[in-house]
Design a protein around this motif. Sequence first.
Motif, PDB file in Angstrom:
ATOM      1  N   GLU A  29       0.826  -1.209   0.000  1.00  0.00           N
ATOM      2  CA  GLU A  29       0.000   0.000   0.000  1.00  0.00           C
ATOM      3  C   GLU A  29       0.859   1.258   0.000  1.00  0.00           C
ATOM      4  O   GLU A  29       0.537   2.240  -0.660  1.00  0.00           O
ATOM      5  CB  GLU A  29      -0.944  -0.011   1.202  1.00  0.00           C
ATOM      6  CG  GLU A  29      -2.064  -1.023   1.076  1.00  0.00           C
ATOM      7  CD  GLU A  29      -2.896  -1.164   2.338  1.00  0.00           C
ATOM      8  OE1 GLU A  29      -2.510  -0.611   3.396  1.00  0.00           O
ATOM      9  OE2 GLU A  29      -3.944  -1.837   2.267  1.00  0.00           O
ATOM     10  N   GLU A  30       1.962   1.217   0.735  1.00  0.00           N
ATOM     11  CA  GLU A  30       2.878   2.358   0.760  1.00  0.00           C
ATOM     12  C   GLU A  30       3.501   2.569  -0.621  1.00  0.00           C
ATOM     13  O   GLU A  30       3.659   3.706  -1.079  1.00  0.00           O
ATOM     14  CB  GLU A  30       3.969   2.145   1.811  1.00  0.00           C
ATOM     15  CG  GLU A  30       5.008   3.231   1.875  1.00  0.00           C
ATOM     16  CD  GLU A  30       4.473   4.590   2.320  1.00  0.00           C
ATOM     17  OE1 GLU A  30       5.178   5.589   2.083  1.00  0.00           O
ATOM     18  OE2 GLU A  30       3.365   4.657   2.874  1.00  0.00           O
ATOM     19  N   LEU A  31       3.848   1.475  -1.289  1.00  0.00           N
ATOM     20  CA  LEU A  31       4.383   1.583  -2.648  1.00  0.00           C
ATOM     21  C   LEU A  31       3.360   2.218  -3.591  1.00  0.00           C
ATOM     22  O   LEU A  31       3.706   3.066  -4.422  1.00  0.00           O
ATOM     23  CB  LEU A  31       4.789   0.210  -3.178  1.00  0.00           C
ATOM     24  CG  LEU A  31       6.144  -0.314  -2.756  1.00  0.00           C
ATOM     25  CD1 LEU A  31       6.333  -1.747  -3.226  1.00  0.00           C
ATOM     26  CD2 LEU A  31       7.243   0.568  -3.281  1.00  0.00           C
ATOM     27  N   ASP A  32       2.097   1.814  -3.458  1.00  0.00           N
ATOM     28  CA  ASP A  32       1.047   2.408  -4.294  1.00  0.00           C
ATOM     29  C   ASP A  32       0.889   3.900  -4.004  1.00  0.00           C
ATOM     30  O   ASP A  32       0.705   4.708  -4.917  1.00  0.00           O
ATOM     31  CB  ASP A  32      -0.280   1.683  -4.078  1.00  0.00           C
ATOM     32  CG  ASP A  32      -0.294   0.281  -4.669  1.00  0.00           C
ATOM     33  OD1 ASP A  32       0.548   0.008  -5.550  1.00  0.00           O
ATOM     34  OD2 ASP A  32      -1.133  -0.527  -4.239  1.00  0.00           O
ATOM     35  N   ARG A  33       0.967   4.273  -2.731  1.00  0.00           N
ATOM     36  CA  ARG A  33       0.838   5.675  -2.351  1.00  0.00           C
ATOM     37  C   ARG A  33       1.987   6.497  -2.928  1.00  0.00           C
ATOM     38  O   ARG A  33       1.781   7.582  -3.474  1.00  0.00           O
ATOM     39  CB  ARG A  33       0.815   5.823  -0.828  1.00  0.00           C
ATOM     40  CG  ARG A  33       0.519   7.244  -0.362  1.00  0.00           C
ATOM     41  CD  ARG A  33       0.773   7.429   1.115  1.00  0.00           C
ATOM     42  NE  ARG A  33       2.174   7.283   1.482  1.00  0.00           N
ATOM     43  CZ  ARG A  33       3.120   8.198   1.231  1.00  0.00           C
ATOM     44  NH1 ARG A  33       2.829   9.303   0.585  1.00  0.00           N
ATOM     45  NH2 ARG A  33       4.371   7.994   1.602  1.00  0.00           N
ATOM     46  N   VAL A  34       3.199   5.970  -2.846  1.00  0.00           N
ATOM     47  CA  VAL A  34       4.370   6.678  -3.365  1.00  0.00           C
ATOM     48  C   VAL A  34       4.275   6.822  -4.882  1.00  0.00           C
ATOM     49  O   VAL A  34       4.611   7.865  -5.444  1.00  0.00           O
ATOM     50  CB  VAL A  34       5.664   5.951  -2.939  1.00  0.00           C
ATOM     51  CG1 VAL A  34       6.878   6.503  -3.635  1.00  0.00           C
ATOM     52  CG2 VAL A  34       5.835   6.019  -1.430  1.00  0.00           C
ATOM     53  N   ALA A  63       1.794   9.489  -5.714  1.00  0.00           N
ATOM     54  CA  ALA A  63       2.336  10.818  -5.442  1.00  0.00           C
ATOM     55  C   ALA A  63       3.379  11.219  -6.478  1.00  0.00           C
ATOM     56  O   ALA A  63       3.827  12.360  -6.494  1.00  0.00           O
ATOM     57  CB  ALA A  63       2.946  10.852  -4.040  1.00  0.00           C
ATOM     58  N   GLY A  64       3.780  10.283  -7.320  1.00  0.00           N
ATOM     59  CA  GLY A  64       4.748  10.581  -8.374  1.00  0.00           C
ATOM     60  C   GLY A  64       6.188  10.587  -7.901  1.00  0.00           C
ATOM     61  O   GLY A  64       7.058  11.143  -8.563  1.00  0.00           O
ATOM     62  N   LEU A  65       6.453   9.949  -6.768  1.00  0.00           N
ATOM     63  CA  LEU A  65       7.811   9.938  -6.222  1.00  0.00           C
ATOM     64  C   LEU A  65       8.681   8.845  -6.823  1.00  0.00           C
ATOM     65  O   LEU A  65       9.906   8.899  -6.726  1.00  0.00           O
ATOM     66  CB  LEU A  65       7.764   9.798  -4.704  1.00  0.00           C
ATOM     67  CG  LEU A  65       7.018  10.931  -3.972  1.00  0.00           C
ATOM     68  CD1 LEU A  65       6.922  10.619  -2.489  1.00  0.00           C
ATOM     69  CD2 LEU A  65       7.715  12.260  -4.212  1.00  0.00           C
ATOM     70  N   ILE A  66       8.049   7.827  -7.425  1.00  0.00           N
ATOM     71  CA  ILE A  66       8.804   6.762  -8.086  1.00  0.00           C
ATOM     72  C   ILE A  66       8.168   6.492  -9.443  1.00  0.00           C
ATOM     73  O   ILE A  66       6.999   6.816  -9.677  1.00  0.00           O
ATOM     74  CB  ILE A  66       8.857   5.462  -7.249  1.00  0.00           C
ATOM     75  CG1 ILE A  66       7.461   4.903  -7.004  1.00  0.00           C
ATOM     76  CG2 ILE A  66       9.616   5.666  -5.955  1.00  0.00           C
ATOM     77  CD1 ILE A  66       7.449   3.551  -6.327  1.00  0.00           C
ATOM     78  N   SER A  67       8.925   5.882 -10.332  1.00  0.00           N
ATOM     79  CA  SER A  67       8.424   5.566 -11.671  1.00  0.00           C
ATOM     80  C   SER A  67       7.667   4.238 -11.651  1.00  0.00           C
ATOM     81  O   SER A  67       7.736   3.478 -10.682  1.00  0.00           O
ATOM     82  CB  SER A  67       9.585   5.476 -12.654  1.00  0.00           C
ATOM     83  OG  SER A  67      10.405   4.370 -12.330  1.00  0.00           O
ATOM     84  N   GLU A  68       6.972   3.966 -12.732  1.00  0.00           N
ATOM     85  CA  GLU A  68       6.245   2.698 -12.865  1.00  0.00           C
ATOM     86  C   GLU A  68       7.199   1.505 -12.789  1.00  0.00           C
ATOM     87  O   GLU A  68       6.893   0.499 -12.179  1.00  0.00           O
ATOM     88  CB  GLU A  68       5.489   2.660 -14.204  1.00  0.00           C
ATOM     89  CG  GLU A  68       4.288   3.552 -14.278  1.00  0.00           C
ATOM     90  CD  GLU A  68       3.073   2.942 -13.606  1.00  0.00           C
ATOM     91  OE1 GLU A  68       3.044   1.710 -13.418  1.00  0.00           O
ATOM     92  OE2 GLU A  68       2.171   3.708 -13.266  1.00  0.00           O
ATOM     93  N   GLU A  69       8.372   1.651 -13.437  1.00  0.00           N
ATOM     94  CA  GLU A  69       9.344   0.557 -13.451  1.00  0.00           C
ATOM     95  C   GLU A  69       9.857   0.272 -12.045  1.00  0.00           C
ATOM     96  O   GLU A  69       9.966  -0.887 -11.630  1.00  0.00           O
ATOM     97  CB  GLU A  69      10.520   0.890 -14.373  1.00  0.00           C
ATOM     98  CG  GLU A  69      10.160   0.986 -15.834  1.00  0.00           C
ATOM     99  CD  GLU A  69       9.543   2.336 -16.219  1.00  0.00           C
ATOM    100  OE1 GLU A  69       9.777   3.326 -15.494  1.00  0.00           O
ATOM    101  OE2 GLU A  69       8.826   2.386 -17.216  1.00  0.00           O
ATOM    102  N   ARG A  83      10.013  -2.969  -7.085  1.00  0.00           N
ATOM    103  CA  ARG A  83       9.865  -3.036  -5.624  1.00  0.00           C
ATOM    104  C   ARG A  83       8.732  -3.971  -5.226  1.00  0.00           C
ATOM    105  O   ARG A  83       8.844  -4.692  -4.230  1.00  0.00           O
ATOM    106  CB  ARG A  83       9.646  -1.648  -5.051  1.00  0.00           C
ATOM    107  CG  ARG A  83      10.901  -0.796  -5.132  1.00  0.00           C
ATOM    108  CD  ARG A  83      10.589   0.625  -4.789  1.00  0.00           C
ATOM    109  NE  ARG A  83      11.376   1.082  -3.655  1.00  0.00           N
ATOM    110  CZ  ARG A  83      11.228   2.276  -3.098  1.00  0.00           C
ATOM    111  NH1 ARG A  83      10.296   3.101  -3.538  1.00  0.00           N
ATOM    112  NH2 ARG A  83      11.984   2.637  -2.103  1.00  0.00           N
ATOM    113  N   MET A  84       7.646  -3.966  -5.986  1.00  0.00           N
ATOM    114  CA  MET A  84       6.549  -4.901  -5.703  1.00  0.00           C
ATOM    115  C   MET A  84       7.032  -6.334  -5.842  1.00  0.00           C
ATOM    116  O   MET A  84       6.717  -7.190  -5.008  1.00  0.00           O
ATOM    117  CB  MET A  84       5.377  -4.662  -6.653  1.00  0.00           C
ATOM    118  CG  MET A  84       4.464  -3.550  -6.228  1.00  0.00           C
ATOM    119  SD  MET A  84       2.995  -3.435  -7.254  1.00  0.00           S
ATOM    120  CE  MET A  84       2.195  -4.971  -6.894  1.00  0.00           C
TER     121      MET A  84
END
Length: 90
Positions: A44-49, A52-58, A63-64
């Motif tokens: 869920e934290e990864l989805d939130r980040v 928010a645009g803090l990480i790219s899709e890749e 990370r998932m």
Amino acid sequence: MGLFGLLFGWPLAPVRGVIRLGELIQEQVEREMSDPAAVRRELEELDRVLAAGLISEEEHAERMQEVLQRMIGAPVQAGAAAPEAENGER
């Protein structure tokens, strides 16, 4: 041997205690890393980040994958064949 074990074993008691403490910490970490609730919170934290645009899709996908592999155990990678099989030797 009980008396000798006691005489020569007691100086090693602190070392044995530290080793046992390390084992207990390792067990707790392994338990927490495979806990479904903790994994869900991390996903869920990864989805939130990502939202928010803090990480790219890749990076999100990588990370998932890491989180899920950690939960179920890292599978053997397809490219990790035995050296003999890669060279055609047996």
